[in-house]
Enzyme design. Sequence first.
Site, PDB file in Angstrom:
ATOM      1  N   GLU A 134      -2.741  -2.267  -9.022  1.00 11.72           N
ATOM      2  CA  GLU A 134      -1.513  -1.510  -9.222  1.00 11.72           C
ATOM      3  C   GLU A 134      -1.517  -0.752 -10.531  1.00 11.72           C
ATOM      4  OE1 GLU A 134      -0.688  -5.622 -10.920  1.00 11.72           O
ATOM      5  OE2 GLU A 134      -1.868  -4.721  -9.310  1.00 11.72           O
ATOM      6  N   ASP A 152       0.838  -1.209   0.000  1.00 12.62           N
ATOM      7  CA  ASP A 152       0.000   0.000   0.000  1.00 12.62           C
ATOM      8  C   ASP A 152       0.872   1.258   0.000  1.00 12.62           C
ATOM      9  OD1 ASP A 152      -2.234  -1.566   0.008  1.00 12.62           O
ATOM     10  OD2 ASP A 152      -2.660  -1.336   2.160  1.00 12.62           O
TER      11      ASP A 152
END
Length: 522
Positions: free
Chosen positions: A426, A399
């Site tokens: 992503e 994260d």
Amino acid sequence: MPIPIHDPQQAPGALKRLPLRKAAVLFIVAVCLCLFGLLYLQLEQSRRQDLAVAKVASSNLTRAMAQQAEDTFHSADLVMTSLVDWIEDDGYGATQKPRLQKTFARRVQQMGQLHGIFFFDKQGQWIITSFADLPRGNGVADRDYFKFHQQNESTLAHIGPAIRSRENGEWIIPISKRVNDHAGNFQGVLMAGIKMAYFDQFFKSFSLDDNGIMFLGLTDGTLLARRPFEENLIGTSLAQGRIYQKLLPEAQSGTAMIRSVVDDVVRLYGYRQLGSYPLVVAAASSRDTILKGWYERAFQSSVIIALVILGVGLFGWVFIHQVRNGERIEKNLRRAQLALEQIATHDSLTGLANRRLFERSLEIEFARGARQVSPVSLIMLDIDFFKRYNDAYGHVAGDHCLMQVAQVVKTCCQRKADLAVRYGGEEFAVLLPDTDINGALAIAGQIRRSVIDKHIIHSGSPTGYLTVSLGCYAFIPSGNDSLETFIHRADAALYQAKNAGRNRAAVLSLDGGIAELMRSDR
């Protein structure tokens, strides 16, 4: 370019309520000022009316005083004129004295204002009086009235300063006439004494307040009679007072508000100069007495207005308090609205726009590009080997890595119209309105190099650090374009870059072919 679902600046309530608190304050102030203004006008008009009524009453009073004084002295003058004619014609020998004495006495009895009638020879000695016995003494040669007639040939009546009678000590006002012999030479003086008590009784017949005054004076300012009676003031000069100094030279009668130099009381004076005799009468009532009723009305009106203003003020305070609460609630609602819009249109982890805002922005930019015939570009980018990064460092680190990349993407979008998007997982997207393929490729290269410059360690990457792959596509919208096709072509360019070895940018040409434009070594 973030486009909110709801624009708080366009809320009708905000437009209406924005100046409401200020308008309420101004309205309350205006109402209070109007009430004060109305109170002032009403009180000023009432005060002027009370003063006008008092001026009329003062003028009437002085007119009555002047008439009374003129009648008093005129009656005495007539009696004396007849007696002077008698003395000048028949003399005042031994045969005439008894008759003259009786006539003097009878005239005094008939005229209540007379103290007595006296005849003096040219040496000032008593010859005949209205009293039965002649006074003893040196006569009246030292009296002012006697000297006046001795030195003046005028046969008109002369009124002198008040004196004490040498007969009985009573205060009198002398009115006298010159007596001549047949050749016109000074023979003596006939004097009638007007009782000061007579004027005192006359003055008391009028209603005056405790601070009111009335007086009778000569035109040279000498005080003859006064209410209230003060013996030490009789005979003093009023010549330096405002009535004698300024008012009488301008008009023989009138009214004026004057502050007394004696007791500092402000009084409304009415004054009048007699036409036939050198006399001035004046009457004055204190301003406080004249305006006593006005003061009471002013107090009552002021209390009522004060209560009304207090009520308006309390109502205004409650109203403004409610408005302030409403504004605070509205402000909180707008904040909540913005927070909800932020949640609805932005990614909670990276702060970038989400797919919902991205799709809305695409629709808007497609329509604008079609109208303006300007190109729209899209960059799709993906973090290389991100699954390996999560496996190696954990999801928390993953994260953090996503946030770092998002910050790079956001920083490289320097124009306000550019929109950085977290497309999913992503994968990121950058929408570039009014940008051709070369501009998109330049931004893509900047993003790729900036990620490398971060030096994010990635053991699962062949390079040993974090890299991204990017795909670029640009076209000029025609108005009937498909959003899915636009995204798919940029995504196809991204996969071409990934298939070509990652850490590079690729562009999808307009003919549908794939052209690799950037590599990791560039």
